[in-house]
Design a protein around this motif. Structure first.
Motif, PDB file in Angstrom:
ATOM      1  N   ARG A  72       0.837  -1.211   0.000  1.00 49.53           N
ATOM      2  CA  ARG A  72       0.000   0.000   0.000  1.00 49.53           C
ATOM      3  C   ARG A  72       0.871   1.260   0.000  1.00 49.53           C
ATOM      4  NH1 ARG A  72      -3.311  -1.374   3.519  1.00 49.53           N
ATOM      5  NH2 ARG A  72      -4.996  -1.868   2.108  1.00 49.53           N
ATOM      6  N   PHE A  73       1.928   1.259   0.801  1.00 53.71           N
ATOM      7  CA  PHE A  73       2.839   2.410   0.854  1.00 53.71           C
ATOM      8  C   PHE A  73       3.481   2.642  -0.509  1.00 53.71           C
ATOM      9  CE2 PHE A  73       7.013   4.328   1.558  1.00 53.71           C
ATOM     10  CZ  PHE A  73       6.654   5.453   2.290  1.00 53.71           C
ATOM     11  N   ARG A  74       3.934   1.563  -1.129  1.00 54.54           N
ATOM     12  CA  ARG A  74       4.573   1.669  -2.452  1.00 54.54           C
ATOM     13  C   ARG A  74       3.572   2.206  -3.478  1.00 54.54           C
ATOM     14  NH1 ARG A  74       6.748  -3.048  -2.408  1.00 54.54           N
ATOM     15  NH2 ARG A  74       5.016  -4.158  -3.327  1.00 54.54           N
ATOM     16  N   ARG A  75       2.355   1.684  -3.450  1.00 52.82           N
ATOM     17  CA  ARG A  75       1.325   2.094  -4.398  1.00 52.82           C
ATOM     18  C   ARG A  75       1.002   3.575  -4.246  1.00 52.82           C
ATOM     19  NH1 ARG A  75      -3.147  -1.047  -2.882  1.00 52.82           N
ATOM     20  NH2 ARG A  75      -2.199  -2.773  -3.978  1.00 52.82           N
ATOM     21  N   GLU A  76       0.972   4.068  -3.014  1.00 51.25           N
ATOM     22  CA  GLU A  76       0.529   5.436  -2.759  1.00 51.25           C
ATOM     23  C   GLU A  76       1.659   6.466  -2.739  1.00 51.25           C
ATOM     24  OE1 GLU A  76      -1.744   5.138   0.846  1.00 51.25           O
ATOM     25  OE2 GLU A  76      -3.329   3.947  -0.136  1.00 51.25           O
ATOM     26  N   ASN A  77       2.920   6.018  -2.618  1.00 53.56           N
ATOM     27  CA  ASN A  77       3.995   6.977  -2.397  1.00 53.56           C
ATOM     28  C   ASN A  77       5.211   6.872  -3.311  1.00 53.56           C
ATOM     29  OD1 ASN A  77       3.130   8.368   0.242  1.00 53.56           O
ATOM     30  ND2 ASN A  77       2.843   6.188   0.661  1.00 53.56           N
ATOM     31  N   ILE A  78       5.347   5.773  -4.029  1.00 51.83           N
ATOM     32  CA  ILE A  78       6.581   5.552  -4.776  1.00 51.83           C
ATOM     33  C   ILE A  78       6.275   5.305  -6.244  1.00 51.83           C
ATOM     34  CG2 ILE A  78       8.564   4.000  -5.066  1.00 51.83           C
ATOM     35  CD1 ILE A  78       8.496   3.570  -2.038  1.00 51.83           C
ATOM     36  N   GLY A  79       7.003   5.979  -7.104  1.00 53.66           N
ATOM     37  CA  GLY A  79       6.926   5.713  -8.537  1.00 53.66           C
ATOM     38  C   GLY A  79       8.157   4.923  -8.940  1.00 53.66           C
ATOM     39  N   TYR A  80       7.976   3.868  -9.665  1.00 52.36           N
ATOM     40  CA  TYR A  80       9.096   3.003 -10.039  1.00 52.36           C
ATOM     41  C   TYR A  80       8.935   2.619 -11.497  1.00 52.36           C
ATOM     42  CZ  TYR A  80      12.674  -0.614  -9.439  1.00 52.36           C
ATOM     43  OH  TYR A  80      13.821  -1.359  -9.529  1.00 52.36           O
ATOM     44  N   ILE A  81       9.951   2.895 -12.296  1.00 51.13           N
ATOM     45  CA  ILE A  81       9.927   2.506 -13.698  1.00 51.13           C
ATOM     46  C   ILE A  81      10.859   1.311 -13.856  1.00 51.13           C
ATOM     47  CG2 ILE A  81      10.407   3.215 -16.067  1.00 51.13           C
ATOM     48  CD1 ILE A  81       9.875   6.122 -15.096  1.00 51.13           C
ATOM     49  N   PHE A  82      10.295   0.174 -14.210  1.00 51.68           N
ATOM     50  CA  PHE A  82      11.069  -1.046 -14.347  1.00 51.68           C
ATOM     51  C   PHE A  82      11.921  -1.016 -15.607  1.00 51.68           C
ATOM     52  CE2 PHE A  82       7.563  -2.233 -11.641  1.00 51.68           C
ATOM     53  CZ  PHE A  82       8.165  -3.033 -10.686  1.00 51.68           C
ATOM     54  N   GLN A  83      13.073  -1.658 -15.551  1.00 51.93           N
ATOM     55  CA  GLN A  83      13.940  -1.749 -16.717  1.00 51.93           C
ATOM     56  C   GLN A  83      13.272  -2.513 -17.847  1.00 51.93           C
ATOM     57  OE1 GLN A  83      17.396  -3.649 -15.058  1.00 51.93           O
ATOM     58  NE2 GLN A  83      18.449  -1.721 -14.795  1.00 51.93           N
ATOM     59  N   ASP A  84      12.481  -3.503 -17.502  1.00 50.07           N
ATOM     60  CA  ASP A  84      11.872  -4.348 -18.524  1.00 50.07           C
ATOM     61  C   ASP A  84      10.362  -4.119 -18.649  1.00 50.07           C
ATOM     62  OD1 ASP A  84      11.239  -5.437 -16.087  1.00 50.07           O
ATOM     63  OD2 ASP A  84      11.854  -7.463 -16.585  1.00 50.07           O
ATOM     64  N   PHE A  85       9.913  -2.938 -18.278  1.00 51.62           N
ATOM     65  CA  PHE A  85       8.546  -2.449 -18.462  1.00 51.62           C
ATOM     66  C   PHE A  85       7.496  -3.132 -17.601  1.00 51.62           C
ATOM     67  CE2 PHE A  85      10.631  -1.956 -22.683  1.00 51.62           C
ATOM     68  CZ  PHE A  85      10.966  -0.630 -22.503  1.00 51.62           C
ATOM     69  N   GLN A  86       7.563  -4.435 -17.383  1.00 53.24           N
ATOM     70  CA  GLN A  86       6.606  -5.126 -16.523  1.00 53.24           C
ATOM     71  C   GLN A  86       5.152  -4.918 -16.955  1.00 53.24           C
ATOM     72  OE1 GLN A  86       7.454  -7.124 -13.772  1.00 53.24           O
ATOM     73  NE2 GLN A  86       9.558  -6.888 -14.439  1.00 53.24           N
ATOM     74  N   LEU A  87       4.896  -4.897 -18.243  1.00 54.34           N
ATOM     75  CA  LEU A  87       3.531  -4.750 -18.747  1.00 54.34           C
ATOM     76  C   LEU A  87       2.938  -6.123 -19.053  1.00 54.34           C
ATOM     77  CD1 LEU A  87       4.043  -1.779 -21.221  1.00 54.34           C
ATOM     78  CD2 LEU A  87       3.128  -1.687 -18.895  1.00 54.34           C
ATOM     79  N   PHE A  88       1.641  -6.238 -18.856  1.00 54.74           N
ATOM     80  CA  PHE A  88       0.935  -7.463 -19.203  1.00 54.74           C
ATOM     81  C   PHE A  88       0.577  -7.410 -20.687  1.00 54.74           C
ATOM     82  CE2 PHE A  88      -0.049  -6.950 -14.664  1.00 54.74           C
ATOM     83  CZ  PHE A  88       0.405  -8.183 -14.190  1.00 54.74           C
ATOM     84  N   ASP A  89       1.102  -8.342 -21.468  1.00 54.95           N
ATOM     85  CA  ASP A  89       0.872  -8.349 -22.916  1.00 54.95           C
ATOM     86  C   ASP A  89      -0.596  -8.489 -23.295  1.00 54.95           C
ATOM     87  OD1 ASP A  89       3.570  -8.078 -23.503  1.00 54.95           O
ATOM     88  OD2 ASP A  89       3.900 -10.245 -23.591  1.00 54.95           O
ATOM     89  N   GLN A  90      -1.400  -9.132 -22.445  1.00 45.52           N
ATOM     90  CA  GLN A  90      -2.798  -9.391 -22.794  1.00 45.52           C
ATOM     91  C   GLN A  90      -3.715  -8.200 -22.512  1.00 45.52           C
ATOM     92  OE1 GLN A  90      -1.066 -10.680 -20.259  1.00 45.52           O
ATOM     93  NE2 GLN A  90      -2.360 -11.503 -18.655  1.00 45.52           N
ATOM     94  N   PHE A  91      -3.176  -7.113 -21.903  1.00 40.76           N
ATOM     95  CA  PHE A  91      -3.994  -5.940 -21.584  1.00 40.76           C
ATOM     96  C   PHE A  91      -3.487  -4.712 -22.327  1.00 40.76           C
ATOM     97  CE2 PHE A  91      -4.225  -8.414 -17.510  1.00 40.76           C
ATOM     98  CZ  PHE A  91      -5.536  -8.835 -17.669  1.00 40.76           C
ATOM     99  N   ASP A  92      -4.414  -3.796 -22.634  1.00 44.91           N
ATOM    100  CA  ASP A  92      -4.004  -2.557 -23.295  1.00 44.91           C
ATOM    101  C   ASP A  92      -3.292  -1.632 -22.306  1.00 44.91           C
ATOM    102  OD1 ASP A  92      -6.006  -1.257 -21.790  1.00 44.91           O
ATOM    103  OD2 ASP A  92      -7.373  -1.062 -23.473  1.00 44.91           O
ATOM    104  N   VAL A  93      -2.785  -0.510 -22.828  1.00 42.72           N
ATOM    105  CA  VAL A  93      -1.998   0.434 -22.029  1.00 42.72           C
ATOM    106  C   VAL A  93      -2.800   0.934 -20.827  1.00 42.72           C
ATOM    107  CG1 VAL A  93      -0.922   2.726 -22.065  1.00 42.72           C
ATOM    108  CG2 VAL A  93      -0.557   1.143 -23.970  1.00 42.72           C
ATOM    109  N   LEU A  94      -4.027   1.349 -21.052  1.00 43.82           N
ATOM    110  CA  LEU A  94      -4.860   1.870 -19.971  1.00 43.82           C
ATOM    111  C   LEU A  94      -5.035   0.841 -18.859  1.00 43.82           C
ATOM    112  CD1 LEU A  94      -6.630   4.116 -18.821  1.00 43.82           C
ATOM    113  CD2 LEU A  94      -8.538   3.192 -20.172  1.00 43.82           C
ATOM    114  N   THR A  95      -5.350  -0.379 -19.201  1.00 45.71           N
ATOM    115  CA  THR A  95      -5.547  -1.431 -18.200  1.00 45.71           C
ATOM    116  C   THR A  95      -4.251  -1.710 -17.449  1.00 45.71           C
ATOM    117  OG1 THR A  95      -7.291  -2.372 -19.570  1.00 45.71           O
ATOM    118  CG2 THR A  95      -6.404  -3.783 -17.819  1.00 45.71           C
TER     119      THR A  95
END
Length: 146
Positions: free
Chosen positions: A80-103
């Motif tokens: 919860r603390f990380r979600r509300e207070n920290i921005g983290y950009i992963f080196q390998d993007f960590q995106l779910f291929d099955q979902f669009d950008v918004l999701t």
């Protein structure tokens, strides 16, 4: 946000040996200060950032960010603390291929908020980074910079 590291250590165990990535690191960063972390590949920069963001915990020592001591907090409190207070950009993007950008932007906020609030905020954030026209594109259709 005030950050304090005290005598932190992080080791990874392999089948062959132990890799000591962080050894006895102490540092304080005050509100408004800027910190640049540099070093050669494999020197522990990403591990340090993962420990600062509570994605990983240190093996020894203490990490306190914004008044929260990660070692004494529960998994849910750290999440919860990380979600509300920290921005983290992963080196390998960590995106779910099955979902669009918004999701992909919405998912980290679930299940703590209402969907319409999260969707509105996600659209605002994507607009800030110039991706308004790409909301419904799949990750494979984005460039590396996007």
């Amino acid at each position: 946000m005030h950050m304090e590291l005290r005598n932190i250590h992080k080791t990874y165990e392999t089948n062959v040996d132990s890799i000591h990535v962080l050894r006895d690191i102490s540092c304080t960063v005050e509100n408004g200060e800027w910190l640049t972390i540099t070093g050669p590949s494999g020197s522990g920069k990403t591990t340090l950032l993962r420990c600062l963001s509570a994605i990983e915990l240190v093996d020894e020592g203490t990490v306190t960010v914004g008044g929260m001591s990660y070692e004494s907090a529960s998994d849910d409190e750290r999440r919860r603390f990380r979600r509300e207070n920290i921005g983290y950009i992963f080196q390998d993007f960590q995106l779910f291929d099955q979902f669009d950008v918004l999701t992909n932007v919405i998912i980290p906020q679930l299940p703590d908020h209402n969907w319409s609030e999260i969707e509105k905020r996600a659209k605002e954030l994507l607009n800030l980074v110039g991706l308004t026209e790409r909301l419904h594109h799949m990750p494979t259709l984005l460039s590396g910079g996007e």
